[in-house]
Design a protein around this motif. Structure first.
Motif, PDB file in Angstrom:
ATOM      1  N   ASP A  43      -4.349  -3.456  -4.909  1.00 45.00           N
ATOM      2  CA  ASP A  43      -3.567  -3.824  -3.930  1.00 45.00           C
ATOM      3  C   ASP A  43      -4.260  -4.538  -2.935  1.00 45.00           C
ATOM      4  O   ASP A  43      -5.435  -4.259  -2.601  1.00 45.00           O
ATOM      5  N   THR A  63      -4.017  -3.326   5.234  1.00 42.10           N
ATOM      6  CA  THR A  63      -5.272  -3.416   4.238  1.00 42.10           C
ATOM      7  C   THR A  63      -6.070  -4.386   4.493  1.00 42.10           C
ATOM      8  O   THR A  63      -5.803  -5.549   4.575  1.00 42.10           O
ATOM      9  N   THR A  94       0.599  -1.368   0.000  1.00 42.55           N
ATOM     10  CA  THR A  94      -0.043  -0.139  -0.060  1.00 42.55           C
ATOM     11  C   THR A  94       0.977   1.142  -0.040  1.00 42.55           C
ATOM     12  O   THR A  94       0.490   2.224  -0.731  1.00 42.55           O
TER      13      THR A  94
END
Ligand SMILES: Nc1nc2c(ncn2[C@@H]2O[C@H](COP(=O)(O)OP(=O)(O)OP(=O)(O)O)[C@@H](O)[C@H]2O)c(=O)[nH]1
Ligand SMILES: [Mg+2]
Length: 193
Positions: free
Chosen positions: A70, A51, A34
């Motif tokens: 991502d 994340t 990220t």
């Protein structure tokens, strides 16, 4: 307009200016995925949360499309990775070079990806991240730990590979110092039609 110009600038900087690409950022939690996406988008470092949900960035300008997914790297999030494998053009696999205790786990995840039928032949750029840290593994150490010795296909120029041989290379990077990842994207771009 500013955004469009800016993004075209980033794309040509990465060597992806005229290409349509779907790229996945994969790797264990805490590897820096990220942070890399944020750096590409905002050109700065941010303190980011792990994340929990897949995060995409996509812009369409005329015929140009560049999309990055991502995906979270913690073990539950990894179960979602395969949902993104369709029509993928390249994998960017990040590894924290300082986290030697987890090199085995990173290798196991990488090996799973490399043996996945849906990803056969897809270029892999493996990014050994956080080389700004004093105890970071060297390129040779990471290459060995991940068992890559006989699979890397060459960093310079586009290799003329036999059909079915996957382009794969290891790049040592520091996302927060903006080192090394540009070369990795330029390398990847050569293998995206
Ligand atoms: N020293 C150093 N730290 C970095 C670098 N890149 C990322 N980090 C740090 O590593 C930690 C994890 O970064 P993230 O980008 O959240 O990692 P991630 O791969 O997205 O992790 P998940 O979302 O949990 O899968 C953060 O504290 C970052 O600031 C780097 O180049 N050097
Ligand atoms: Mg993340």
């Amino acid at each position: 307009m500013f955004l469009v110009n800016w993004f075209q600038g980033v794309l040509s900087w990465l060597g992806l200016g005229n290409k349509r690409a779907k790229i996945l950022f994969l790797g264990l939690d805490n590897a820096g995925k990220t942070t890399l996406l944020h750096m590409l988008k905002e050109k700065k470092v941010a303190q980011l949360e792990p994340t929990q949900h897949p995060h995409d960035e996509e812009l369409t300008m005329g015929k140009l499309r560049f999309r990055v997914h991502d995906l979270g790297g913690h073990d539950v999030a990894r179960e979602l990775w395969q949902d993104y494998f369709t029509a993928v053009n390249a994998i960017i696999f990040l590894v924290d070079c300082n986290d030697r205790n987890r090199f085995g786990e990173a290798k196991a995840e990488l090996d799973k990806l490399l043996s996945n039928d849906q990803l056969a032949g897809i270029p892999f750029a493996i990014l050994g991240n956080k080389i700004d840290q004093p105890r970071a593994a060297s390129e040779a150490e990471l290459r060995q730990a991940l068992g890559l010795q006989s699979y890397l296909t060459g960093k310079t120029g586009k290799a003329d590979l036999p059909k079915g041989v996957r382009p794969m290379e290891l790049f040592m990077v520091s996302v927060i110092r903006r080192m090394g990842y540009r070369e990795a994207f330029q390398w990847v771009a050569q293998y995206i039609d």
